[in-house]
Motif scaffolding. Structure first.
Motif, PDB file in Angstrom:
ATOM      1  N   HIS A   1     -13.060  16.088   9.577  1.00 15.43           N
ATOM      2  CA  HIS A   1     -14.341  15.052   8.601  1.00 15.43           C
ATOM      3  C   HIS A   1     -15.498  16.501   8.934  1.00 15.43           C
ATOM      4  CE1 HIS A   1     -11.852  12.204   6.465  1.00 15.43           C
ATOM      5  NE2 HIS A   1     -11.604  12.307   8.271  1.00 15.43           N
TER       6      HIS A   1
ATOM      7  N   ALA B   1       0.792   4.126   0.882  1.00 15.53           N
ATOM      8  CA  ALA B   1      -0.033   5.532   1.549  1.00 15.53           C
ATOM      9  C   ALA B   1       0.458   7.086   1.223  1.00 15.53           C
ATOM     10  CB  ALA B   1       0.041   5.089   3.338  1.00 15.53           C
TER      11      ALA B   1
ATOM     12  N   VAL C   1       0.889  -1.418   0.367  1.00 20.07           N
ATOM     13  CA  VAL C   1      -0.238   0.457  -0.504  1.00 20.07           C
ATOM     14  C   VAL C   1       0.904   0.878   0.036  1.00 20.07           C
ATOM     15  CG1 VAL C   1      -2.055   1.072   1.016  1.00 20.07           C
ATOM     16  CG2 VAL C   1      -1.086  -1.273   1.360  1.00 20.07           C
TER      17      VAL C   1
ATOM     18  N   ASN D   1     -11.717   4.102   8.100  1.00 23.77           N
ATOM     19  CA  ASN D   1     -12.555   2.678   7.535  1.00 23.77           C
ATOM     20  C   ASN D   1     -12.252   2.069   7.789  1.00 23.77           C
ATOM     21  OD1 ASN D   1     -12.063   3.779   4.238  1.00 23.77           O
ATOM     22  ND2 ASN D   1     -10.340   3.970   4.859  1.00 23.77           N
TER      23      ASN D   1
ATOM     24  N   THR E   1      -5.974  -2.885  11.898  1.00 26.28           N
ATOM     25  CA  THR E   1      -5.637  -2.082  12.556  1.00 26.28           C
ATOM     26  C   THR E   1      -4.242  -1.661  11.006  1.00 26.28           C
ATOM     27  OG1 THR E   1      -3.509  -3.948  13.455  1.00 26.28           O
ATOM     28  CG2 THR E   1      -4.691  -2.643  14.934  1.00 26.28           C
ATOM     29  N   SER E   2      -4.699  -1.810  10.271  1.00 24.66           N
ATOM     30  CA  SER E   2      -3.822  -1.471   8.932  1.00 24.66           C
ATOM     31  C   SER E   2      -4.662  -0.552   7.982  1.00 24.66           C
ATOM     32  CB  SER E   2      -2.995  -2.735   8.110  1.00 24.66           C
ATOM     33  OG  SER E   2      -4.253  -3.100   6.758  1.00 24.66           O
ATOM     34  N   LEU E   3      -5.450  -0.885   8.581  1.00 29.12           N
ATOM     35  CA  LEU E   3      -7.031   0.740   8.028  1.00 29.12           C
ATOM     36  C   LEU E   3      -6.565   2.200   8.801  1.00 29.12           C
ATOM     37  CD1 LEU E   3     -10.518  -1.995   7.972  1.00 29.12           C
ATOM     38  CD2 LEU E   3      -8.445  -1.375   6.019  1.00 29.12           C
TER      39      LEU E   3
ATOM     40  N   GLN F   1      -5.364  10.851  16.628  1.00 26.47           N
ATOM     41  CA  GLN F   1      -6.437  10.281  16.137  1.00 26.47           C
ATOM     42  C   GLN F   1      -7.424   9.365  17.080  1.00 26.47           C
ATOM     43  OE1 GLN F   1      -6.702   8.731  11.729  1.00 26.47           O
ATOM     44  NE2 GLN F   1      -9.064   8.690  11.653  1.00 26.47           N
TER      45      GLN F   1
ATOM     46  N   THR G   1      -1.007   9.443   8.152  1.00 24.15           N
ATOM     47  CA  THR G   1       0.663   8.726   7.943  1.00 24.15           C
ATOM     48  C   THR G   1       1.325   9.964   7.847  1.00 24.15           C
ATOM     49  OG1 THR G   1      -0.646   7.607   6.776  1.00 24.15           O
ATOM     50  CG2 THR G   1       1.551   7.559   6.643  1.00 24.15           C
TER      51      THR G   1
ATOM     52  N   ASN H   1     -11.298   9.652   4.019  1.00 26.16           N
ATOM     53  CA  ASN H   1     -10.338   8.442   5.056  1.00 26.16           C
ATOM     54  C   ASN H   1     -10.034   7.250   3.870  1.00 26.16           C
ATOM     55  OD1 ASN H   1     -13.928   7.473   6.132  1.00 26.16           O
ATOM     56  ND2 ASN H   1     -11.972   8.649   7.369  1.00 26.16           N
TER      57      ASN H   1
ATOM     58  N   GLY I   1     -14.208  10.110  12.804  1.00 22.36           N
ATOM     59  CA  GLY I   1     -13.681  10.507  11.964  1.00 22.36           C
ATOM     60  C   GLY I   1     -14.061   9.467  10.424  1.00 22.36           C
TER      61      GLY I   1
ATOM     62  N   ALA J   1      -6.647   8.602   2.818  1.00 20.46           N
ATOM     63  CA  ALA J   1      -5.358   9.956   1.985  1.00 20.46           C
ATOM     64  C   ALA J   1      -4.402   9.927   2.620  1.00 20.46           C
ATOM     65  CB  ALA J   1      -6.528  11.150   1.764  1.00 20.46           C
ATOM     66  N   GLY J   2      -4.895   9.332   3.418  1.00 23.39           N
ATOM     67  CA  GLY J   2      -2.907   9.393   4.085  1.00 23.39           C
ATOM     68  C   GLY J   2      -2.640  10.755   4.840  1.00 23.39           C
TER      69      GLY J   2
ATOM     70  N   GLY K   1      -8.478   5.798  10.035  1.00 25.81           N
ATOM     71  CA  GLY K   1      -9.196   5.312  11.504  1.00 25.81           C
ATOM     72  C   GLY K   1     -10.773   5.270  11.055  1.00 25.81           C
TER      73      GLY K   1
HETATM   74  N1  LIG Z   1       0.049   0.411  10.023  1.00 29.10           N
HETATM   75  C1  LIG Z   1      -0.008   0.121   8.732  1.00 29.10           C
HETATM   76  N2  LIG Z   1      -0.744  -0.670   8.187  1.00 29.10           N
HETATM   77  C2  LIG Z   1      -1.200  -1.083   6.490  1.00 29.10           C
HETATM   78  N3  LIG Z   1      -1.556   0.086   6.079  1.00 29.10           N
HETATM   79  C3  LIG Z   1      -1.595   1.309   6.840  1.00 29.10           C
HETATM   80  C4  LIG Z   1      -0.999   2.134   8.401  1.00 29.10           C
HETATM   81  N4  LIG Z   1      -1.849   2.367   8.373  1.00 29.10           N
HETATM   82  C5  LIG Z   1      -1.783   2.967   7.000  1.00 29.10           C
HETATM   83  N5  LIG Z   1      -2.584   2.212   6.473  1.00 29.10           N
HETATM   84  C6  LIG Z   1      -2.921   2.643   4.745  1.00 29.10           C
HETATM   85  O1  LIG Z   1      -2.615   4.177   4.329  1.00 29.10           O
HETATM   86  C7  LIG Z   1      -3.578   5.123   3.936  1.00 29.10           C
HETATM   87  C8  LIG Z   1      -3.272   5.716   4.317  1.00 29.10           C
HETATM   88  O2  LIG Z   1      -3.829   5.517   5.722  1.00 29.10           O
HETATM   89  P1  LIG Z   1      -4.284   7.322   6.509  1.00 29.10           P
HETATM   90  O3  LIG Z   1      -4.574   6.291   7.907  1.00 29.10           O
HETATM   91  O4  LIG Z   1      -3.546   7.761   6.855  1.00 29.10           O
HETATM   92  O5  LIG Z   1      -5.508   7.963   6.352  1.00 29.10           O
HETATM   93  P2  LIG Z   1      -5.917   8.741   6.868  1.00 29.10           P
HETATM   94  O6  LIG Z   1      -6.131  10.092   6.139  1.00 29.10           O
HETATM   95  O7  LIG Z   1      -5.547   9.960   8.125  1.00 29.10           O
HETATM   96  O8  LIG Z   1      -7.438   9.252   6.900  1.00 29.10           O
HETATM   97  P3  LIG Z   1      -8.945   8.719   7.360  1.00 29.10           P
HETATM   98  O9  LIG Z   1      -9.559  10.107   7.593  1.00 29.10           O
HETATM   99  O10 LIG Z   1      -9.363   8.062   7.536  1.00 29.10           O
HETATM  100  O11 LIG Z   1      -8.136   9.024   9.166  1.00 29.10           O
HETATM  101  C9  LIG Z   1      -4.201   3.897   4.196  1.00 29.10           C
HETATM  102  O12 LIG Z   1      -4.763   3.117   2.942  1.00 29.10           O
HETATM  103  C10 LIG Z   1      -4.137   2.379   5.309  1.00 29.10           C
HETATM  104  O13 LIG Z   1      -4.599   1.214   4.661  1.00 29.10           O
END
Ligand SMILES: Nc1ncnc2c1ncn2[C@@H]1O[C@H](COP(=O)(O)OP(=O)(O)OP(=O)(O)O)[C@@H](O)[C@H]1O
Ligand SMILES: Nc1ncnc2c1ncn2[C@@H]1O[C@H](COP(=O)(O)OP(=O)(O)OP(=O)(O)O)[C@@H](O)[C@H]1O
Ligand SMILES: [Mg+2]
Ligand SMILES: [Mg+2]
Lengths: 311, 498, 323, 323
Positions: free
Chosen positions: B196, B17, B15, B399, B393-395, B84, B43, B37, B424, B39-40, B397
């Motif tokens: 959001h 990110a 993935v 999601n 936990t790979s998703l 978060q 991360t 959700n 979220g 979008a990164g 928040g």
């Molecule tokens: N520890 C992890 N292992 C694998 N994939 C991850 C991990 N953390 C995040 N991802 C992936 O990275 C991508 C970005 O996630 P991120 O948490 O940055 O999103 P976000 O913009 O904060 O979303 P949200 O608004 O839902 O919090 C997603 O596809 C997520 O599945």
């Protein structure tokens, strides 16, 4: 390394869990190593602290096609099945220190635990003859554990000791000096003066247990007068000799039976003989000897004592 | 402090990110970081705060490139990160959590009194009503979120990252927060604000940056766009939001599906109300008003001292949660991290758990059925996930939250209790979920939503119960709903006077 | 109308607070009462001090274990570490003739032993259970090999002064009791008043949160093992002085279980995050009292284990207030 | 340009996936290679089957322990439970003369023993560590009291048929191996394919969330102990048949540690929530291989523990891929 063509001797003993087993392992290994070097055979030496594990070790060695196995079971009967596998496979089997009821190995060899108990009973009778004539003599018992060896010692004792001996309390020490020390300390600190003063003797299964009791008696600062006159051990090791020299206690006599860790050498020797195809007796008893203040100096000069501390 | 993040990339296994994202923040600005959700956003902030290293790209602070960022280092550089997902030590006191890692100490000894005083000062300044000496594990979800925020305000910081800081907060608490943010901004502190909730973003932010699918889309002044444009920017397509309830015939029937009679728990008393078929009832209140516990009590998860809960079949025995579920009640809990997700389990397992408990009849689990079950939810709520066998936990928040929602939708219950269900979740998906909830009502279900977000209340509520100090202060019918009224009643109007 | 209700509440809260924070005292006192009923002379000064004397060696280890468990870890290597260090300590004593050197050696060896556990846990990323299972097995083996089955015995010239350390008294108070109380106080201060203590609980409570707060989790964990190891070293020194002869095969056997049991009975959660040093202190004493009661009541030796098990369950049940 | 890059990537991913999900295989294979180097005849059918035979009794217990640990709990009562049940089982066998009744008794007794642990943990709200520490102590004591130091020995008439259960073979495969494999498969199916298995992991992962999902946490925990206990009962039955005589004081000694070690080495986290049954299976075999290698390599007896400790650490390190 690959397979060697040399004949193989397997030795399986209990693991080192207290002084006696630990020293025995050392003697056993030294002896088998020496014989192997002298006579050009191979050996495997394995220790285990529980019967299942010992059975495993026996089977593993059996898988290596040994010429003989020397087995010192943790407990006799539990190794019956494994022992039977050995004899079924046509491998000579020497059993040391424990018996397997109703099972006949190539040879059995052991110290005489019942004799030790019986001897102690007679010694106690003798020592307290005056008091016994007058009435009951109270004593405390400190057991090794609940396996057969200590039971044999206790039963031997009970079979010869006067019925006027009255066991006030019994403790299971798990062969630990620290445990016997704490048990004795607790006894001294919680029993009434009368109770403590009524105790005249302590019967134990091992030297190490005695060491703990002696420390506890030395630590006692309470009001009771200690009337203990005799404490016995089993093993007759260096430490016990030191008690004869100076125990730090006055008015307490000691007695022990030889039960040397070096006895396991005899079992290994038998194993070698069996390997050579010699016919063996079915059963060997290693004589034990009573040691007290009258003969300990002689004993310390004896061959038995020297071999014991030869390593 | 001037922060620049240049061409940051970060992958988790397959993935990607973040792909070459650049982002900068000037001193004394509040910068909204927007995106769907997954979008990164989180991360990118994790990279900035040193939670884990980027694969490539640079973090530049006041012109110098920072190598090997760690949480400790970022703390020292006066960067604060409000995570978060709640990350507090439940076994420690509030003040200990606030000072964790940066104790007032001399020769290793913590100056407890100093810390308590300072912590209390910040908590009071924020108007939280939280005792600095309380055990964090005893706090409500909203209070925990306030502690996280207070923690960031303890020391003089230069950049404060807020990753969805207000998901559990009430309008008034959010207003308090904004007042403080503005003050600090005037002192030169910068904020990165992730939320959001569009109205919040437009109220507080000066700048915005939009991420989509891990790529940088656009940056600019917030005053140059409006909510609608922003939404379209971040989802990447046209978006028509309307009020879902307006112009729709009301599906509210006459059968009462859930009746609550004089219910009393540890922190609420004498709560009575009924929810009819097709009706959506929203319950709202400030932290401490008892809503937290009321939600769990309705589900048999908190002790009830008195009163009854009845379904059409009569009063519930409330023997255990499973029986409540079997009586046709489902509950989406608040505080996803602590109460919702099973972190070591896969997405699919999380998604199926409620079904297993209440409906699954076969001896064995069928992989195929579970896969279909997740596929259904993924489709319904547009869940961004790789394989359903990845850990949950790979998703991101949002999601994760969708998976939790999906888990309960699978139950097909008659009555839904939803405690802060859209925490979220991004703007586009939220709209979809509101639609889903309204549809559920239209199909004859009764829905109780616990929410503190007015737009959400307005999208959903047929009726709104406002709680104050453990009691229902008033019941507002849909036509009477307004943010001002809700705020008044939740702060005790009509009560204190008596 | 409101006032009595409120008052009621606060009484109830206070009670909750007491049973919550002082529940270990509750079971301690119950046990004490049982002991006194069984034998009123339990309360004699000599018996009371004796409880401390007997608890000291394991008790000092239990203080180290408290930290380990509060951080959500475990240490099974206690007994073997004590055996290793005290065996070697006696050797150092006999060859240097200096009690001070022996003490320093024991503390240093303990530190190293703890450091090895710590490094394997943190740098090796191996679960503490496995690491300390391995070191438990390894250290026992090393000291058996060095002792070749024989005991390590304090030489005759040093016997009296060395024995006096553990057997001696100061103003009528046994040295061992003083050591035990001193270590308890130091540990309680560390855990209650320092940053380090807070970090230990933080890690046990939520390791990820601790890490995100910038706490050097690995470093703290290593330090925990080092502190615990050093206490095992002290304990080994005192054991050597108490027994004046260390049997490699059996010395310290089962100390880990006793230490863990003391910590657990003292109310520290095995999941980490919370724990009271005073609880562990009481836990150690409770285990001692149980042993003493068994002897006082002349429980048949084979039944000791059963009675002990039942007492432990009852003592802990007494702590668990109804929710 | 992109294609080779992608290929590379997916190779890397696959590798990660392998090392992540199959890391226990990795250390297993390394150990196997070491064993074969030490003694090429390791791979003989008789030796290989022997590893299973020797692993079976503890291995069956370890399967129960897998569930207990996956739910974030622990069970220290394994060895004592096995001793209790097999001692009593022999008594039942001798007095009824029926092997079937003995088997049913063992399973039933195991179920009850597990149920007692479960009830104390769930209704008593006592930490599993303490509960099972107490039952460990209690059951050993009970069987010691019943045996009064003597062994429980299978009577002469029943010896041969009873011994044949553990010693026998079916189509050349030892019965014990079949039992072990069967229990492994059943446990793997329960954990991988039923909702009960999912509940176990859920509870180990986040108990609060599990509860709020409607899982009857107490009920599942009790069932876990019941399942584990029943397996201890089976294990006790097989042990009795293997040894044909049960020494109350020592039978089953240390089984809990072996079982826990097998689970841990097999890659199950001690914190609960994750765990692989096949990992435990390999863990049991790894422990066996280590013992066998120690014998084959003729490691001096006192050094066994050191070598064993080192191998365990290395085997687990090999599992921990760099992150
Ligand atoms: N520890 C992890 N292992 C694998 N994939 C991850 C991990 N953390 C995040 N991802 C992936 O990275 C991508 C970005 O996630 P991120 O948490 O940055 O999103 P976000 O913009 O904060 O979303 P949200 O608004 O839902 O919090 C997603 O596809 C997520 O599945
Ligand atoms: N709350 C629960 N948590 C975990 N497992 C459960 C739970 N309830 C039931 N089970 C398991 O699932 C099996 C199937 O349950 P089923 O739904 O048939 O129970 P039920 O007949 O509805 O129960 P009850 O009579 O208690 O209402 C049960 O026999 C039990 O083994
Ligand atoms: Mg995020
Ligand atoms: Mg039913």
């Amino acid at each position: 390394g690959g397979k060697s063509d040399k004949p193989l001797m397997g030795v399986v003993t209990p693991a080192a869990d207290h002084g006696f087993t630990a020293e025995s392992i050392r003697h056993g290994e030294a002896q088998v190593k020496k014989l192997a070097a002298e006579h050009g055979f191979d050996y495997r030496y394995m220790t285990a602290d529980e019967s299942g594990e010992q059975s495993n070790a026996v089977e593993t060695i059996l898988g290596m096609k040994p010429a003989v196995i020397v087995l010192w079971p943790v407990t006799g009967d539990e190794l019956r099945s494994a022992a039977q596998s050995v004899t079924d496979a046509g491998v000579p089997l020497i059993i040391y220190d424990r018996f397997i009821e109703g099972f006949t190995p190539t040879a059995e060899i052991s110290g005489d635990n019942v004799a030790i108990g019986e001897g102690a009973g007679r010694y106690f009778n003798n020592y307290f003859s005056a008091e016994l004539a007058r009435g009951r003599v109270n004593y405390l018992e400190f057991k090794g554990d609940s396996s057969t060896v200590p039971m044999e010692r206790t039963n031997g004792f009970l079979s010869t000791a006067s019925k006027n001996f009255n066991m006030v309390q019994s403790f299971v020490t798990n062969w630990s000096q620290q445990t016997s020390m704490e048990q004795m300390e607790n006894y001294l600190n919680t029993k009434s003066v009368a109770e403590i003063e009524s105790i005249q003797a302590i019967f134990t299964h091992d030297d190490e247990i005695v060491f703990g009791i002696v420390e506890a008696l030395k630590n006692y600062h309470g009001p009771a007068k200690i009337n203990i006159k005799l404490i016995n051990g089993v093993s007759a090791g260096e430490g016990f000799m030191a008690l004869f020299e100076n125990s730090g206690l006055t008015g307490v006599d000691f007695m022990t039976y030889t039960f040397s860790p070096s006895m396991v050498r005899d079992a290994i020797d038998l194993g070698y003989k069996a390997m050579q195809g010699e016919t063996l007796q079915k059963s060997y008893k290693i004589p034990t000897e009573m040691i007290d203040k009258t003969n300990y100096k002689q004993y310390m000069q004896s061959e038995l004592y020297k071999v014991r501390y030869s390593l | 402090m001037i922060l620049e993040m240049k061409n940051i990339s970060k992958s988790f296994g397959p993935v990607k990110a973040l792909k070459n994202v650049s982002f900068d923040v000037q001193a004394g600005e509040i910068h909204g970081l927007l995106g769907e959700n997954g979008a990164g956003k989180t991360t990118l902030m994790n990279v900035l705060a040193g939670t884990f290293p980027q694969d490539s790209g640079d973090i530049v602070i006041d012109g110098t490139v920072i190598h090997g960022m760690t949480p400790h280092k970022s703390n020292e550089m006066k960067i604060r990160f409000i995570h978060q997902e709640l990350s507090l030590c439940n076994d420690l006191r509030v003040y200990q959590n606030m000072f964790l890692g940066e104790e007032f100490a001399s020769a290793g000894f913590v100056q407890k009194k100093n810390e308590m005083d300072r912590a209390q000062e910040v908590l009071d300044y924020m108007n939280t009503g939280i005792d600095a000496g309380a055990l964090v594990g005893d706090l409500e979800t909203a209070q925990k979120q306030l502690v996280e925020i207070a923690r960031a305000l303890l020391f003089k910081s230069e950049i404060i990252i807020m990753d969805e800081p207000t998901t559990a907060l009430n309008t008034r608490e959010i207003e308090n927060l904004f007042v403080i943010m503005r003050q600090l901004k005037n002192e030169g502190v910068s904020f990165i604000y992730i939320s959001h909730k569009m109205p919040e973003v437009f109220e507080i932010c000066d700048k915005y940056t939009v991420l989509r699918d891990g790529t940088f889309i656009q940056s600019g002044n917030i005053s140059d766009i409006d909510e609608h444009q922003a939404t379209e920017l971040l989802i990447g397509k046209t978006f028509v939001a309307a009020n879902l309830k307006d112009g729709q015939p009301s599906p509210v029937g006459s059968d009462v599906l859930l009746k609550v009679d004089r219910l009393t728990g540890n922190s609420f008393t004498d709560v009575s109300f009924a929810v009819r078929k097709g009706e959506i009832v929203v319950i709202t209140g400030l932290q401490g008003s008892g809503t937290d516990e009321l939600a769990t009590a309705l589900f048999g998860a908190s002790p009830i001292k008195n009163g009854t809960i009845s379904t059409r079949q009569g009063p519930l025995a409330m023997k255990n949660i499973r029986h409540v579920m079997k009586s046709g009640i489902a509950m989406v809990p608040r505080n996803r991290k602590e109460r919702g997700i099973l972190p070591d389990l896969t997405i699919s397992q999380n998604n199926s758990m409620a079904y297993f408990v209440a409906k699954h009849r076969n001896l064995f689990i069928s992989k195929k059925t579970e896969r279909e079950r997740f596929a259904r939810n993924r489709e319904k709520m547009d869940i961004k996930a790789g394989s359903e066998y990845d850990p949950i936990t790979s998703l991101s928040g949002g999601n994760q939250q969708k998976v939790i929602l999906g888990k309960w939708l699978e139950l097909g219950a008659d009555v839904y209790i939803m405690d802060n269900p859209t925490q979220g979740i991004d703007v586009g998906s939220k709209y979809a979920i509101y639609k889903l909830i309204n549809e559920m009502a239209a199909q004859g279900k009764a829905v109780i939503v616990f929410s503190t977000e007015f737009p959400e209340i307005y999208q959903l509520a047929d009726r709104c119960l406002v709680m104050y100090k453990g009691q229902i202060n008033t019941v507002l019918e849909r036509q009477d709903l307004s943010e001002v009224k809700i705020m008044e009643y939740s702060t005790g109007t009509g009560r204190e006077a008596q | 109308m409101n006032v009595p209700f409120l008052k009621n509440r606060s009484v109830k809260d206070t009670w909750h607070n007491i049973t919550d924070n002082y529940s270990h005292w509750l079971s301690f006192i119950i046990l004490l009462i049982v002991a006194v009923i069984v034998n009123p002379s339990f309360l004699s000064w000599s018996n009371l001090t004796n409880q401390f004397v007997q608890g000291a060696v394991v008790g000092i280890c239990a203080m180290g274990m408290s930290l380990v468990i509060s951080a959500g870890m475990i240490d099974l290597s206690v007994g073997s570490s004590v055996a290793l260090i005290s065996g070697l300590g006696v050797t150092v004593l006999n060859s240097t003739g200096s009690i001070l050197l022996c003490l320093l050696f024991c503390l240093g060896a303990g530190l190293i032993v703890g450091f090895i556990n710590g490094i394997l846990v943190t740098k090796g990323r191996i679960a503490p259970f496995i690491v300390t299972l391995a070191t438990m097995s390894a250290w026992r083996s090393v000291i058996n090999q060095l002792g070749q089955g024989g005991p390590f015995t304090v030489s005759r010239e040093l016997y009296a002064p060395f024995r006096a350390i553990a057997a001696g008294r100061f103003l009528g108070i046994p040295h061992l009791m003083l050591f035990f109380i001193a270590v308890t106080i130091i540990t309680a201060v560390i855990m209650g008043k320092t940053k380090f203590g807070t970090y230990v609980y933080a890690i046990g409570s939520n390791q990820q949160a601790a890490r995100l707060s910038g706490i050097g989790v690995d470093r703290v964990k290593t330090l925990i093992f080092v502190y615990a190891g050093t206490l095992y070293g002290l304990s080994a020194f005192l054991l050597a002085s108490r027994l004046t002869s260390i049997q490699a095969a059996s010395a310290g056997n089962g100390y880990e279980m006793d230490a863990i049991a003391a910590v657990a009975i003292g109310g520290t959660s095995m999941d980490g995050g919370k724990g009271k040093i005073i609880g562990t202190f009481l836990g150690v004493l409770m285990l001692r009292i149980i042993s003493t009661v068994l002897i006082m009541a002349n429980v048949p030796p084979f039944l000791n284990g059963l009675v002990q098990g039942i007492i432990i369950i009852v003592a802990v049940l007494a702590q668990n207030r109804k929710k």
